[in-house]
Design a protein around this motif. Structure first.
Motif, PDB file in Angstrom:
ATOM      1  N   LYS A 129      39.454  51.072  66.958  1.00  0.00           N
ATOM      2  CA  LYS A 129      39.565  52.408  67.572  1.00  0.00           C
ATOM      3  C   LYS A 129      40.516  53.327  66.802  1.00  0.00           C
ATOM      4  O   LYS A 129      41.130  54.225  67.368  1.00  0.00           O
ATOM      5  CB  LYS A 129      40.007  52.302  69.044  1.00  0.00           C
ATOM      6  CG  LYS A 129      39.099  51.449  69.912  1.00  0.00           C
ATOM      7  CD  LYS A 129      37.745  52.128  70.128  1.00  0.00           C
ATOM      8  CE  LYS A 129      36.931  51.444  71.226  1.00  0.00           C
ATOM      9  NZ  LYS A 129      36.348  50.166  70.823  1.00  0.00           N
ATOM     10  N   PHE A 130      40.614  53.078  65.486  1.00  0.00           N
ATOM     11  CA  PHE A 130      41.394  53.970  64.636  1.00  0.00           C
ATOM     12  C   PHE A 130      40.530  55.212  64.348  1.00  0.00           C
ATOM     13  O   PHE A 130      39.314  55.193  64.506  1.00  0.00           O
ATOM     14  CB  PHE A 130      41.802  53.264  63.340  1.00  0.00           C
ATOM     15  CG  PHE A 130      42.831  52.181  63.527  1.00  0.00           C
ATOM     16  CD1 PHE A 130      43.521  52.038  64.724  1.00  0.00           C
ATOM     17  CD2 PHE A 130      43.126  51.293  62.498  1.00  0.00           C
ATOM     18  CE1 PHE A 130      44.480  51.046  64.897  1.00  0.00           C
ATOM     19  CE2 PHE A 130      44.074  50.302  62.656  1.00  0.00           C
ATOM     20  CZ  PHE A 130      44.752  50.171  63.865  1.00  0.00           C
ATOM     21  N   PRO A 131      41.159  56.320  63.912  1.00  0.00           N
ATOM     22  CA  PRO A 131      40.403  57.581  63.801  1.00  0.00           C
ATOM     23  C   PRO A 131      39.265  57.538  62.787  1.00  0.00           C
ATOM     24  O   PRO A 131      39.400  56.955  61.709  1.00  0.00           O
ATOM     25  CB  PRO A 131      41.474  58.600  63.385  1.00  0.00           C
ATOM     26  CG  PRO A 131      42.629  57.801  62.896  1.00  0.00           C
ATOM     27  CD  PRO A 131      42.586  56.497  63.610  1.00  0.00           C
ATOM     28  N   VAL A 132      38.147  58.154  63.195  1.00  0.00           N
ATOM     29  CA  VAL A 132      36.947  58.263  62.356  1.00  0.00           C
ATOM     30  C   VAL A 132      36.458  59.703  62.470  1.00  0.00           C
ATOM     31  O   VAL A 132      36.563  60.318  63.526  1.00  0.00           O
ATOM     32  CB  VAL A 132      35.854  57.274  62.833  1.00  0.00           C
ATOM     33  CG1 VAL A 132      34.530  57.551  62.131  1.00  0.00           C
ATOM     34  CG2 VAL A 132      36.286  55.832  62.601  1.00  0.00           C
ATOM     35  N   THR A 133      35.935  60.232  61.385  1.00  0.00           N
ATOM     36  CA  THR A 133      35.433  61.601  61.401  1.00  0.00           C
ATOM     37  C   THR A 133      34.144  61.700  60.598  1.00  0.00           C
ATOM     38  O   THR A 133      33.835  60.821  59.781  1.00  0.00           O
ATOM     39  CB  THR A 133      36.483  62.568  60.803  1.00  0.00           C
ATOM     40  OG1 THR A 133      36.026  63.915  60.947  1.00  0.00           O
ATOM     41  CG2 THR A 133      36.707  62.297  59.313  1.00  0.00           C
ATOM     42  N   VAL A 134      33.394  62.770  60.838  1.00  0.00           N
ATOM     43  CA  VAL A 134      32.243  63.087  59.979  1.00  0.00           C
ATOM     44  C   VAL A 134      32.585  64.245  59.044  1.00  0.00           C
ATOM     45  O   VAL A 134      31.794  64.595  58.170  1.00  0.00           O
ATOM     46  CB  VAL A 134      30.981  63.442  60.802  1.00  0.00           C
ATOM     47  CG1 VAL A 134      30.518  62.236  61.611  1.00  0.00           C
ATOM     48  CG2 VAL A 134      31.232  64.645  61.700  1.00  0.00           C
ATOM     49  N   ASP A 135      33.761  64.820  59.214  1.00  0.00           N
ATOM     50  CA  ASP A 135      34.169  65.955  58.376  1.00  0.00           C
ATOM     51  C   ASP A 135      34.492  65.490  56.956  1.00  0.00           C
ATOM     52  O   ASP A 135      35.230  64.512  56.772  1.00  0.00           O
ATOM     53  CB  ASP A 135      35.404  66.643  58.959  1.00  0.00           C
ATOM     54  CG  ASP A 135      35.123  67.254  60.326  1.00  0.00           C
ATOM     55  OD1 ASP A 135      33.946  67.554  60.608  1.00  0.00           O
ATOM     56  OD2 ASP A 135      36.082  67.406  61.109  1.00  0.00           O
ATOM     57  N   GLU A 136      33.944  66.188  55.973  1.00  0.00           N
ATOM     58  CA  GLU A 136      34.249  65.841  54.580  1.00  0.00           C
ATOM     59  C   GLU A 136      35.430  66.685  54.105  1.00  0.00           C
ATOM     60  O   GLU A 136      35.483  67.891  54.351  1.00  0.00           O
ATOM     61  CB  GLU A 136      33.026  66.061  53.694  1.00  0.00           C
ATOM     62  CG  GLU A 136      31.868  65.156  54.090  1.00  0.00           C
ATOM     63  CD  GLU A 136      30.782  65.083  53.036  1.00  0.00           C
ATOM     64  OE1 GLU A 136      31.058  65.373  51.854  1.00  0.00           O
ATOM     65  OE2 GLU A 136      29.646  64.725  53.411  1.00  0.00           O
TER      66      GLU A 136
END
Length: 284
Positions: A129-136
């Motif tokens: 549950k560490f941070p994940v993003t779709v932003d490049e």
């Protein structure tokens, strides 16, 4: 372990300005899968580096399936990705560290010491549950100076000499069935380089997919001379890299990578091929 960092280590440092995170996910035979996985979610700030487009040069008659990129071309690609000479690079993948290790080796080869591999990989990061993003991230070009370390690389001539005269220990990093020539799903010929011993690269990991500690690695390579010359290879110079790292962690000081590996070896008509599990079985 000086080359491997934990997920929590990265979590605590991921926003430090000199840290660059590199997503190296890639699946053989599915060349777009890694980029698609990155676009579906990655560690915040991570840049994507493609094994075949960024970390290899185009395939030719020799050099294997993943030829080394030209150092200047690689440095240009790294610079555009925001990786500079003062960057601390943390690489990860979801393939047991195999592709991240390729980036580790390439950076060390062109003279960059501050490179690490995140233990466990992206799925473990996500499961924690560490941070994940779709932003490049916006990639601000940086300055990267090349200082090639030729002593890290073994040529096909070096390997021919080692095979013929035992001038270096040859380590085959593929699984036992490919080493023995019982199966070969990728390359045109099955078997191994005569004289090579088999240390499957995945054995540097434990059952949970974590890198084993230094003591375990020292035990794994205990039959080898720590000061002796060692040349490591695999199918195409990628999965050999975890073994190179593991040998360094275990205190070996004279380790080279045969970057073209088995796929390069068999591209030369005269090179002998061995099969079976012991020297007694080899067919020269």
């Amino acid at each position: 372990m000086k080359n491997i960092v934990s997920m929590r280590w990265l979590l605590a440092r991921m926003y430090e300005p000199d840290v660059v995170i590199a997503d190296c996910r890639f699946l053989l035979g599915q060349p777009e899968a890694g980029r698609q996985a990155y676009e579906a979610g990655h560690i915040p700030g991570a840049v994507y580096l493609d094994l075949e487009k960024d970390l290899s040069s185009p395939v030719s008659a020799h050099g294997g399936r993943h030829p080394l990129p030209d150092p200047a071309v690689l440095a240009s690609r790294l610079s555009k990705a925001g990786i500079g000479s003062n960057s601390r690079i943390v690489a990860y993948d979801d393939q047991g560290g195999m592709n991240a290790s390729r980036l580790w080796w390439l950076l060390r080869y062109i003279g960059h010491e501050q490179v690490y591999i995140m233990d466990e990989g992206f799925s473990a990061w996500q499961n924690a549950k560490f941070p994940v993003t779709v932003d490049e991230p916006v990639q601000i070009p940086s300055s990267f100076e090349v200082n090639v370390q030729p002593a890290m690389l073994a040529s096909v001539d070096d390997v021919q000499q080692a095979s013929a005269s035992d001038s270096a220990v040859l380590i085959d990093s593929r699984d036992a069935r490919r080493y023995a020539g019982l199966e070969e799903p990728i390359d045109a010929k099955a078997g191994h380089i005569p004289g090579a011993v088999n240390y499957f690269w995945k054995d540097v990991l434990d059952w949970d997919g974590r890198w084993t500690d230094t003591g375990v690695l020292e035990e794994r390579f205990s039959k080898l001379d720590k000061d002796g010359a060692i040349i490591v290879y695999c199918g195409s110079g990628v999965s050999a890299c975890p073994n190179v790292i593991a040998l360094e962690e275990a205190g070996f000081s004279n380790v080279k990578l045969y970057s073209g590996s088995w796929s390069d070896w068999i591209s030369y008509e005269g090179n002998p091929v061995a099969t079976g599990n012991s020297e007694a079985d080899k067919d020269v």
